[in-house]
Design an enzyme around this catalytic site. Structure first.
Site, PDB file in Angstrom:
ATOM      1  N   MET A 158      59.409  11.533  -2.588  1.00 13.22           N
ATOM      2  CA  MET A 158      59.691  10.299  -3.345  1.00 13.22           C
ATOM      3  C   MET A 158      59.132  10.423  -4.762  1.00 13.22           C
ATOM      4  O   MET A 158      58.648  11.467  -5.153  1.00 13.22           O
ATOM      5  CB  MET A 158      59.114   9.104  -2.601  1.00 13.22           C
ATOM      6  CG  MET A 158      59.901   8.810  -1.336  1.00 13.22           C
ATOM      7  SD  MET A 158      59.258   7.426  -0.443  1.00 13.22           S
ATOM      8  CE  MET A 158      57.740   8.058   0.186  1.00 13.22           C
TER       9      MET A 158
ATOM     10  N   ARG B  79      44.167  12.973   2.571  1.00  9.27           N
ATOM     11  CA  ARG B  79      45.000  12.752   3.768  1.00  9.27           C
ATOM     12  C   ARG B  79      44.729  13.892   4.738  1.00  9.27           C
ATOM     13  O   ARG B  79      44.199  14.934   4.357  1.00  9.27           O
ATOM     14  CB  ARG B  79      46.480  12.713   3.387  1.00  9.27           C
ATOM     15  CG  ARG B  79      46.968  13.986   2.754  1.00  9.27           C
ATOM     16  CD  ARG B  79      48.411  13.865   2.289  1.00  9.27           C
ATOM     17  NE  ARG B  79      48.779  15.017   1.495  1.00  9.27           N
ATOM     18  CZ  ARG B  79      49.852  15.094   0.727  1.00  9.27           C
ATOM     19  NH1 ARG B  79      50.659  14.067   0.621  1.00  9.27           N
ATOM     20  NH2 ARG B  79      50.133  16.175   0.052  1.00  9.27           N
TER      21      ARG B  79
ATOM     22  N   GLU C 205      75.034  12.396  34.982  1.00 12.46           N
ATOM     23  CA  GLU C 205      75.507  12.680  33.619  1.00 12.46           C
ATOM     24  C   GLU C 205      76.789  11.932  33.292  1.00 12.46           C
ATOM     25  O   GLU C 205      77.374  12.112  32.229  1.00 12.46           O
ATOM     26  CB  GLU C 205      75.666  14.186  33.399  1.00 12.46           C
ATOM     27  CG  GLU C 205      76.507  14.887  34.435  1.00 12.46           C
ATOM     28  CD  GLU C 205      76.584  16.403  34.226  1.00 12.46           C
ATOM     29  OE1 GLU C 205      76.246  16.880  33.135  1.00 12.46           O
ATOM     30  OE2 GLU C 205      77.001  17.091  35.162  1.00 12.46           O
TER      31      GLU C 205
ATOM     32  N   LYS D 196      48.535   6.829   1.791  1.00 12.75           N
ATOM     33  CA  LYS D 196      47.787   7.028   0.543  1.00 12.75           C
ATOM     34  C   LYS D 196      46.985   5.780   0.201  1.00 12.75           C
ATOM     35  O   LYS D 196      45.787   5.857  -0.114  1.00 12.75           O
ATOM     36  CB  LYS D 196      48.762   7.369  -0.582  1.00 12.75           C
ATOM     37  CG  LYS D 196      48.084   7.879  -1.825  1.00 12.75           C
ATOM     38  CD  LYS D 196      49.088   8.165  -2.932  1.00 12.75           C
ATOM     39  CE  LYS D 196      49.923   9.382  -2.604  1.00 12.75           C
ATOM     40  NZ  LYS D 196      51.089   9.535  -3.493  1.00 12.75           N
TER      41      LYS D 196
ATOM     42  N   HIS E 177      55.265  23.033  -3.820  1.00 11.53           N
ATOM     43  CA  HIS E 177      56.219  22.362  -2.939  1.00 11.53           C
ATOM     44  C   HIS E 177      56.726  23.298  -1.852  1.00 11.53           C
ATOM     45  O   HIS E 177      56.735  22.968  -0.666  1.00 11.53           O
ATOM     46  CB  HIS E 177      57.389  21.838  -3.778  1.00 11.53           C
ATOM     47  CG  HIS E 177      58.468  21.240  -2.949  1.00 11.53           C
ATOM     48  ND1 HIS E 177      59.579  21.952  -2.556  1.00 11.53           N
ATOM     49  CD2 HIS E 177      58.569  20.029  -2.381  1.00 11.53           C
ATOM     50  CE1 HIS E 177      60.335  21.179  -1.798  1.00 11.53           C
ATOM     51  NE2 HIS E 177      59.747  20.009  -1.685  1.00 11.53           N
TER      52      HIS E 177
ATOM     53  N   ARG F 136      72.841  25.058  39.724  1.00 10.86           N
ATOM     54  CA  ARG F 136      73.971  24.134  39.579  1.00 10.86           C
ATOM     55  C   ARG F 136      75.293  24.850  39.824  1.00 10.86           C
ATOM     56  O   ARG F 136      75.488  25.966  39.343  1.00 10.86           O
ATOM     57  CB  ARG F 136      73.986  23.542  38.170  1.00 10.86           C
ATOM     58  CG  ARG F 136      75.135  22.558  38.025  1.00 10.86           C
ATOM     59  CD  ARG F 136      75.204  21.993  36.644  1.00 10.86           C
ATOM     60  NE  ARG F 136      75.714  22.973  35.686  1.00 10.86           N
ATOM     61  CZ  ARG F 136      75.843  22.723  34.398  1.00 10.86           C
ATOM     62  NH1 ARG F 136      75.486  21.551  33.907  1.00 10.86           N
ATOM     63  NH2 ARG F 136      76.314  23.638  33.591  1.00 10.86           N
TER      64      ARG F 136
ATOM     65  N   TYR G 166      59.759  15.703  36.311  1.00 10.03           N
ATOM     66  CA  TYR G 166      59.720  16.895  35.461  1.00 10.03           C
ATOM     67  C   TYR G 166      60.762  16.816  34.347  1.00 10.03           C
ATOM     68  O   TYR G 166      61.719  16.030  34.433  1.00 10.03           O
ATOM     69  CB  TYR G 166      59.934  18.179  36.282  1.00 10.03           C
ATOM     70  CG  TYR G 166      61.326  18.349  36.840  1.00 10.03           C
ATOM     71  CD1 TYR G 166      62.334  18.990  36.111  1.00 10.03           C
ATOM     72  CD2 TYR G 166      61.647  17.859  38.112  1.00 10.03           C
ATOM     73  CE1 TYR G 166      63.610  19.138  36.627  1.00 10.03           C
ATOM     74  CE2 TYR G 166      62.926  18.006  38.633  1.00 10.03           C
ATOM     75  CZ  TYR G 166      63.912  18.646  37.877  1.00 10.03           C
ATOM     76  OH  TYR G 166      65.179  18.790  38.377  1.00 10.03           O
TER      77      TYR G 166
ATOM     78  N   ASP H  71      75.753  15.445  28.648  1.00  4.99           N
ATOM     79  CA  ASP H  71      76.993  14.760  28.995  1.00  4.99           C
ATOM     80  C   ASP H  71      76.800  13.252  29.027  1.00  4.99           C
ATOM     81  O   ASP H  71      77.690  12.491  28.627  1.00  4.99           O
ATOM     82  CB  ASP H  71      77.503  15.250  30.358  1.00  4.99           C
ATOM     83  CG  ASP H  71      78.411  16.456  30.198  1.00  4.99           C
ATOM     84  OD1 ASP H  71      79.364  16.358  29.415  1.00  4.99           O
ATOM     85  OD2 ASP H  71      78.149  17.487  30.834  1.00  4.99           O
TER      86      ASP H  71
ATOM     87  N   GLY I 256      71.553  14.784  33.254  1.00  3.15           N
ATOM     88  CA  GLY I 256      72.232  15.668  32.311  1.00  3.15           C
ATOM     89  C   GLY I 256      72.495  14.851  31.061  1.00  3.15           C
ATOM     90  O   GLY I 256      73.577  14.298  30.873  1.00  3.15           O
ATOM     91  N   THR I 257      71.495  14.790  30.226  1.00  6.37           N
ATOM     92  CA  THR I 257      71.583  13.852  29.096  1.00  6.37           C
ATOM     93  C   THR I 257      72.541  14.328  28.003  1.00  6.37           C
ATOM     94  O   THR I 257      72.878  13.556  27.115  1.00  6.37           O
ATOM     95  CB  THR I 257      70.189  13.587  28.510  1.00  6.37           C
ATOM     96  OG1 THR I 257      69.547  14.843  28.336  1.00  6.37           O
ATOM     97  CG2 THR I 257      69.374  12.698  29.423  1.00  6.37           C
TER      98      THR I 257
ATOM     99  N   ARG J 217      52.800   5.471  -7.812  1.00  6.61           N
ATOM    100  CA  ARG J 217      53.138   6.541  -6.857  1.00  6.61           C
ATOM    101  C   ARG J 217      53.526   5.972  -5.498  1.00  6.61           C
ATOM    102  O   ARG J 217      52.988   4.950  -5.067  1.00  6.61           O
ATOM    103  CB  ARG J 217      51.944   7.478  -6.678  1.00  6.61           C
ATOM    104  CG  ARG J 217      51.384   7.952  -7.995  1.00  6.61           C
ATOM    105  CD  ARG J 217      50.114   8.744  -7.798  1.00  6.61           C
ATOM    106  NE  ARG J 217      50.421  10.115  -7.429  1.00  6.61           N
ATOM    107  CZ  ARG J 217      49.499  10.994  -7.087  1.00  6.61           C
ATOM    108  NH1 ARG J 217      48.227  10.649  -7.029  1.00  6.61           N
ATOM    109  NH2 ARG J 217      49.837  12.218  -6.796  1.00  6.61           N
TER     110      ARG J 217
ATOM    111  N   CYS K 210      67.501  17.706  32.609  1.00 11.49           N
ATOM    112  CA  CYS K 210      67.752  19.081  32.180  1.00 11.49           C
ATOM    113  C   CYS K 210      68.665  19.161  30.960  1.00 11.49           C
ATOM    114  O   CYS K 210      69.082  20.241  30.566  1.00 11.49           O
ATOM    115  CB  CYS K 210      68.313  19.898  33.330  1.00 11.49           C
ATOM    116  SG  CYS K 210      69.906  19.297  33.908  1.00 11.49           S
TER     117      CYS K 210
ATOM    118  N   SER L 291      69.009  14.953  38.627  1.00  8.39           N
ATOM    119  CA  SER L 291      68.582  15.575  37.386  1.00  8.39           C
ATOM    120  C   SER L 291      69.486  15.009  36.287  1.00  8.39           C
ATOM    121  O   SER L 291      70.712  15.117  36.373  1.00  8.39           O
ATOM    122  CB  SER L 291      68.736  17.094  37.470  1.00  8.39           C
ATOM    123  OG  SER L 291      68.399  17.654  36.231  1.00  8.39           O
TER     124      SER L 291
ATOM    125  N   GLY M  55      56.246  15.136  -1.813  1.00 12.87           N
ATOM    126  CA  GLY M  55      57.239  15.465  -2.835  1.00 12.87           C
ATOM    127  C   GLY M  55      58.597  14.820  -2.647  1.00 12.87           C
ATOM    128  O   GLY M  55      59.506  15.066  -3.424  1.00 12.87           O
TER     129      GLY M  55
END
Ligand code: PEP
Ligand code: MG
Length: 877
Positions: free
Chosen positions: A104, A337, A747, A23, A455, A618, A853, A771, A768-769, A93, A833, A766, A102
């Site tokens: 704050m 904005r 993982e 702002k 709002h 898997r 990937y 685990d 395994g985020t 403001r 994955c 791959s 809305g």
């Protein structure tokens, strides 16, 4: 030189967002563009950070700097703060770097006291206006700064109106308002034990503090978490000289967009209220008139506004959302904005701006928030069912999409019902920022009051949640938890449906159908995105149906096919249980032989759906107890089914019991204990691939087998050798030339730490985020939800590490494993994955880390495609 914490609007510019907030930066920019902006100054975000560092206090030198700028503002405006002769009043403001509509606090009309109000009355020759402003100020200041209940003030007003026998605020005259001021101040003194602050300088400093404080209020914290806005950014505070939209019938205030924020259509879109202050429009308490009407009511002002709007859009090269006030026929710009918009509008605006020659395709790709695409992918009402459904009412089409759910009346109920697995539509007179959590979980939001910029509408559009607002015919009875519409009562728990694209309301449940994503702007836009991205996007799919859905959304392969999900259906679970209760290899193999044809059939279906694209399958991952019953009656029934004694089944179940099953006998550990499981799965994969290859000679099938939960290269080698023995035999017998790959999930932290060794055996990694996050943090992904709330509240974590990758810790392991893996096998194929594969900020991280990937659930594929494109544009590699 001492650090500068305060800037006049004329000292800043549009590029100073970080320091001045959105702002503040835009007010400075509009000032530089020579637009009619009521002047003021911005206290920087750094001052906010300093306020928190100093134990929630504004240090003396910053206070002095604020007062210096106040003096400058007096010079600029020719008015004086706290002086009755020609008083300067200000608004105070919030304004963070990223807009948080809305969330704050705001205080208007600051600078009024018992003497200044008299001066204002004389100066404007409008005592009613002066006292109305004063009573509003006392109310707002008491609520926002002093945390006195807003409701109590409303009660005092209601009592006054009752005494006078009038209904509307506007029916109160000057003397009534004076009396209200007296009553308000008395209430204040009774509650606070001191007089309402008469010194405007005290008022100002307290108000600045209150805005800083509001950065940390609960609704702002929820909003930030939802939108990944860091806590340490802080908010700036804008102190701006007041102009009065409530000073009579040639005054007013409004909000407008340069294009339609629901559809993207190019036409000025907005609404205004005559004789009102800004908060009245946003709060949605009165329903405003469309901006086109201003053209009739005040043609000159309208033309000036339209010209400014056009200039701002050209300047920012994006759709603008502007607030304006008209004071006695003169136009002022209070804010501009980049406008929040629906996904459909975002796509249309981006594509149109390219066609209008305003931005390049590359810039357009950066203009749409990936997460937003979600709302385009979700179901719409079934057309046939819709024809039969009766419209029971209409409101404004505030945020598109179709929603069907059970009626609830409070945000808390919405949350509770949702947690109990129910779908709800939240019905409210109007929504306020406190309702944010309820709005987030509702299928849709229906409000009685409020326009397109209320709002509810703004927040719902931001969240991609369907919303119908401003349906004035609804009579809500909160006490009895019901509403009445078209002569019928709808109670809590009744089903209704709402259409946020048309504004229609239906008193019944209407089934929904999936959205169409192939056409028009979506296809064109995603085509641009695909040109830029360097990451491929795969999908996680366990069934031909999911695979086909992922393909339809643009998946280039399957990165994770979880085979265990196939074991739960019908006859299969029985064979699986036979396998588990078998106490010798022969019986186990017999049971596995029954599973084999199912499994092979599933893989054939998936290969068909993927049309020769890569598919990573898997092997069995969960602990075996998950396949066995827990309730006594089920145990009896299943024992009979399996032809064994109840006691024996109990023994098996007891034997499988583990204290930490997620860290127990699962993943590749199962294949080490029972090699015949891996053999059966290998047979299913390879036979299915042979079958697909024979049927489609043009495809180049390379089946990929992924071994889960590896932490040590030797265990991977053990399983891989078995896989290879079976696969080689089957391929040789088929007479085909077919390559296959065996890789692993990374993982377990130890796998990441020893990735150079693991890569000796693994042909691909791959991550395994899910685990990997669980094991790195050492808390369970199933249980962490119970206590993470406390961690957010105490600012220990800013977001859920299972939703947004912890780049510092878990990310470091990913990065390390990538580097180590490549030292052994430079061309190792790398993917992810875990759930993070569909999270935009995590995708950006994976792009930077150099993965090939990401793989995510089908509905997040378009999100990942766009996130990957944006990452590639921002961080070319
Ligand atoms: C993972 O752990 O990230 C993963 C993809 O496997 P699952 O969620 O099935 O444990
Ligand atoms: Mg896992």
């Amino acid at each position: 030189m001492a650090k500068k914490y305060v800037y006049q609007f004329s000292e800043g510019n549009g590029s100073m967002r970080e320091l001045l907030g959105g702002k503040g930066a835009n007010l400075a920019e509009m000032t530089n563009l020579g637009m009619p902006v009521p002047q003021g100054f911005t206290v920087t975000t750094e001052a906010c950070t300093q306020y928190y560092n100093d134990g929630r206090a504004i240090r003396a030198e910053i206070q002095a700097e604020i007062l210096e700028h106040l003096t400058k503002l007096e010079e600029i405006t020719g008015k004086q703060f706290g002086q009755p002769a020609n008083p300067l009043l200000v608004s105070v403001r919030s304004g963070a770097r990223a807009s948080m509509p809305g969330m704050m606090d705001t205080i208007l009309n600051l600078g009024l006291n018992d003497t200044v109000v008299e001066g204002l009355a004389a100066f404007t020759s409008n005592p009613r206006f002066a006292y109305d402003s004063y009573r509003r100020f006392i109310q707002m200041f008491s609520d926002v700064v002093m945390e006195l209940s807003k409701k109590r003030f409303e009660e005092i007003i209601d009592a006054k109106k009752a005494e006078k026998g009038v209904k509307l605020d506007t029916e109160l005259d000057t003397d009534d308002l004076k009396d209200l001021v007296v009553r308000f101040k008395k209430f204040y003194r009774d509650e606070k034990g001191e007089d309402f602050p008469q010194d405007p300088h005290v008022q100002l400093m307290e108000a600045v503090k209150a805005v800083f404080r509001s950065w940390d209020n609960p609704r702002a914290n929820v909003y930030r978490r939802m939108n990944e806005i860091p806590y340490d950014w802080g908010t700036a505070v804008n102190v701006q000289s007041m102009v009065f939209g409530n000073s009579g019938d040639s005054s007013g205030t409004g909000v407008a967009f340069t294009r339609n924020p629901a559809t993207g259509e190019k036409a000025l879109f907005g609404e205004y209220l005559i004789n009102a202050q800004g908060e009245d429009v946003v709060a949605g308490v009165r329903t405003p008139s469309p901006i086109s009407k201003l053209h009739e009511e005040m043609p000159a002002v309208y033309d000036q506004f339209a010209a400014i709007a056009n200039k701002l859009e050209q300047h920012y090269k994006d759709m603008q959302d502007m607030e304006f006030t008209i004071e006695n026929g003169k136009l002022y710009m209070l804010q501009t904005r980049n406008g929040k918009r629906t996904a459909a509008a975002a796509l249309k605006v981006a594509v149109d701006l390219v066609d209008e020659g305003m931005i390049s395709e590359k810039e357009a790709v950066l203009r749409v928030e990936p997460k937003q695409l979600d709302s385009l992918l979700h179901p719409q009402f079934d057309a046939e069912a819709l024809k039969k459904a009766a419209v029971i009412g209409k409101g404004l089409a505030a945020s598109p999409g179709a929603a069907c759910g059970q009626v609830v009346f409070t945000a808390e109920d919405a949350k509770q019902w949702h947690d109990a697995g129910k779908k709800v539509v939240l019905v409210r007179l109007e929504t306020s920022p406190e309702d944010i959590e309820g709005m987030q979980v509702a299928q849709g939001i229906l409000t009685v009051r409020g326009g397109m910029t209320s709002h509810a509408a703004v927040v719902a559009r931001g969240m991609g949640t369907c919303c119908v607002s401003g349906c004035g015919e609804i009579v809500v009875d909160y006490a009895d938890k019901k509403f009445t519409l078209s002569g019928r009562d709808y109670h809590e728990g009744d089903w209704i449906s709402i259409d946020g694209s048309t504004g229609s309301i239906y008193g019944e449940a209407i089934p929904t159908v999936p959205a169409d994503v192939a056409s028009g702007d979506f296809g064109r836009f995603m085509g641009w995105a695909d040109q830029y991205r360097q990451l491929q996007v795969y999908t996680n799919a366990d069934t031909p149906r999911d695979a086909a859905q992922g393909r339809a959304f643009g998946a280039q392969g399957i990165g994770l096919c979880r085979t265990e999900h196939m074991f739960f259906e019908g006859e299969r679970i029985k064979a699986m249980r036979e396998m588990i209760v078998a106490d010798n290899t022969t019986d186990r193999k017999k049971a596995l032989d029954k599973i084999l044809p199912y499994q092979q059939g599933d893989f054939e279906g998936i290969y068909e759906a993927m049309e020769g694209c890569p598919v990573v399958i898997r092997f069995l991952d969960p602990p075996l107890h998950e396949f066995l019953p827990t309730k006594e009656e089920d145990i009896r029934e299943i024992a009979a089914e399996l032809g064994i004694t109840v006691e024996k089944l109990h023994n098996v179940i007891d034997g499988l019991h583990e204290f930490n099953p997620m860290m127990g006998h699962r993943g590749c550990r199962l294949s080490v204990s029972y090699p015949e499981i891996a053999e059966m799965q290998t047979t299913a994969v390879i036979n299915a691939a042979i079958c697909a290859q024979k049927k489609h000679p043009e495809w180049k099938m390379v089946p990929e087998i992924m071994i889960p939960l590896v932490g040590e290269v030797k265990e991977l080698k053990f399983v891989k050798d078995m896989v290879a023995a079976t696969a080689d035999r089957l391929i040789a017998a088929s007479g085909l030339e077919m390559r296959y790959e065996v890789g692993t999930m990374i993982e377990i932290p130890r796998a990441a730490l020893t990735a150079d060794e693991i890569a000796r055996e693994a042909e691909f990694f791959s991550f395994g985020t899910n685990d990997l996050t669980q094991m790195t943090f050492g808390f369970s992904r199933d249980d962490a939800g119970k206590f993470l709330g406390y961690y957010y509240d105490n600012k220990i974590y800013e977001s859920d590490p299972f939703a947004h990758l912890d780049q510092k810790g878990v990310g470091k392991l990913v990065d390390m494993a990538v580097k180590l893996g490549k030292t052994t096998r430079p061309d190792i194929h790398l993917g992810i994955c875990g759930e993070h594969g569909g999270d935009p900020t995590s995708v950006e991280f994976f792009h930077k880390t150099g993965l090939h990937y990401v793989s995510c659930s089908p509905y997040r594929v378009p999100i990942a495609r766009l996130a990957a494109a944006q990452a590639a544009i921002k961080f070319p590699r």
